[in-house]
Design an enzyme around this catalytic site. Structure first.
Site, PDB file in Angstrom:
ATOM      1  N   ASP A 136       0.759  -1.121   0.024  1.00 39.97           N
ATOM      2  CA  ASP A 136       0.022  -0.101  -0.007  1.00 39.97           C
ATOM      3  C   ASP A 136       0.854   1.251  -0.146  1.00 39.97           C
ATOM      4  O   ASP A 136       2.033   1.280  -0.599  1.00 39.97           O
ATOM      5  CB  ASP A 136      -0.966   0.042   1.229  1.00 39.97           C
ATOM      6  CG  ASP A 136      -2.313   0.714   0.919  1.00 39.97           C
ATOM      7  OD1 ASP A 136      -2.428   1.830   0.839  1.00 39.97           O
ATOM      8  OD2 ASP A 136      -3.160  -0.036   0.723  1.00 39.97           O
ATOM      9  N   HIS A 147      -3.011   5.935   3.570  1.00 41.55           N
ATOM     10  CA  HIS A 147      -4.004   4.827   3.243  1.00 41.55           C
ATOM     11  C   HIS A 147      -3.638   3.539   3.970  1.00 41.55           C
ATOM     12  O   HIS A 147      -4.168   2.949   4.557  1.00 41.55           O
ATOM     13  CB  HIS A 147      -3.985   4.699   1.869  1.00 41.55           C
ATOM     14  CG  HIS A 147      -5.238   3.688   1.237  1.00 41.55           C
ATOM     15  ND1 HIS A 147      -4.851   2.620   0.942  1.00 41.55           N
ATOM     16  CD2 HIS A 147      -6.349   3.867   0.983  1.00 41.55           C
ATOM     17  CE1 HIS A 147      -6.052   2.040   0.556  1.00 41.55           C
ATOM     18  NE2 HIS A 147      -7.022   2.904   0.548  1.00 41.55           N
ATOM     19  N   SER A 173     -11.088  -0.801  -0.049  1.00 43.69           N
ATOM     20  CA  SER A 173      -9.910  -0.978   0.675  1.00 43.69           C
ATOM     21  C   SER A 173      -9.969  -1.145   2.116  1.00 43.69           C
ATOM     22  O   SER A 173      -9.129  -2.013   2.541  1.00 43.69           O
ATOM     23  CB  SER A 173      -9.175   0.336   0.319  1.00 43.69           C
ATOM     24  OG  SER A 173      -8.984   0.667  -1.075  1.00 43.69           O
TER      25      SER A 173
END
Length: 294
Positions: free
Chosen positions: A30, A62, A237
């Site tokens: 990520d 994120h 996600s």
């Protein structure tokens, strides 16, 4: 995360990993990770494929949020925003830059790096909360799909996002379209029922594979932030690490399970409900998933 744990039937006793046991390794590709208090010393490996910098960092935020969902201890929030598998180790590959963009070649290289680190860090699960845009060249798409299949065949349970391009048919993003991997969509929970989030990618894929296989909470999830506190984010996600954490608990309990075994267990033990009629299994539910008496 307190609400997520409630929805999926989590109880503290489910995280049974003791000091004598080998922690399950969760590899997350990520935007990196920050040294949040909720991770303690469990970030055992970090590699930056974007800028090749040393030391932990996450300039987009994120990846830290994802890691908190799957593996955060909730230390800073006194347990309120605890993740699912708080004793799992984290192996982090940074493949996204400060804007959340990345190069496909870095992504593929990171998957093969994960495979190389598999034995050293006891990696059992690969979390991919990243999807390709449709304009990516077909050759790159093929290579990425080949890489995630290779990870699966090597014994790493690979869990991918359905993407946020729903609700139209055929809107699952690559590599979530790969037939072998476990593809996760986002479900909204209301008054004891659940249904797919409007944004969650739907199948079938171009090869007529029904996707996603399973759903998990993904909307307005509060988890670790890159500033060291907590932040709220929405998307498939966020659903992926819920399933990743659940699988980590399952593999703590039954470490002999193969990726195929894990996928079959998810199919058999999913909580059925009002889904989209596309052949999906239902939502993740820990009491049935971890029940050894069934």
């Amino acid at each position: 995360m307190n609400q997520v744990r409630h929805w999926i039937g989590f109880e503290e006793s489910m995280d049974r990993l003791g000091d004598r046991d080998q922690p399950v390794g969760v590899c997350i590709l990520d935007s990196g990770v920050e040294a949040h208090p909720d991770f303690g010393k469990r970030i055992v490996s970090f590699r930056d494929f974007v800028e090749e910098r040393q030391g932990l960092y996450d300039d987009y935020g994120h990846g830290t949020h994802i890691a908190g969902i799957s593996s955060g201890s909730g230390l800073r929030s006194k347990g309120r925003y605890r993740g699912i598998a708080a004793h799992s180790n984290l192996i982090i590959g940074k493949v996204l830059n400060h804007q959340g963009d990345g190069r496909i070649e870095d992504f593929i290289a990171a998957i093969y790096w994960c495979m190389q680190m598999q034995e050293k860090f006891h990696i059992r699960i690969l979390n991919i909360s990243v999807g390709l845009i449709k304009s990516v060249a077909k050759d790159w798409q093929r290579d990425l799909l080949g890489a995630v299949e290779a990870a699966w065949d090597k014994g790493i349970v690979t869990v991918c996002a359905a993407g946020n391009n729903g609700p139209g048919k055929g809107s699952v993003t690559i590599p979530g379209t790969q037939p072998k991997v476990i593809t996760v969509g986002s479900a909204d929970y209301r008054q004891g029922t659940f249904s797919p989030s409007d944004y969650s990618g739907r199948g079938p894929t171009a090869d007529c594979v029904k996707k996603p296989e399973i759903y998990a909470p993904g909307s307005n999830i509060t988890s670790c932030s890159k500033q060291g506190w907590y932040v709220k984010k929405t998307g498939t996600s966020m659903s992926v690490p819920v399933v990743t954490g659940a699988i980590a608990l399952l593999l703590q309990q039954e470490p002999y399970l193969s990726p195929v075994d894990v996928k079959l267990r998810l199919y058999e033990r999913a909580k059925r409900g009002h889904m989209d009629g596309g052949g999906n299994w239902g939502t993740i539910y820990l009491p049935t998933l971890l029940d050894t008496k069934q």
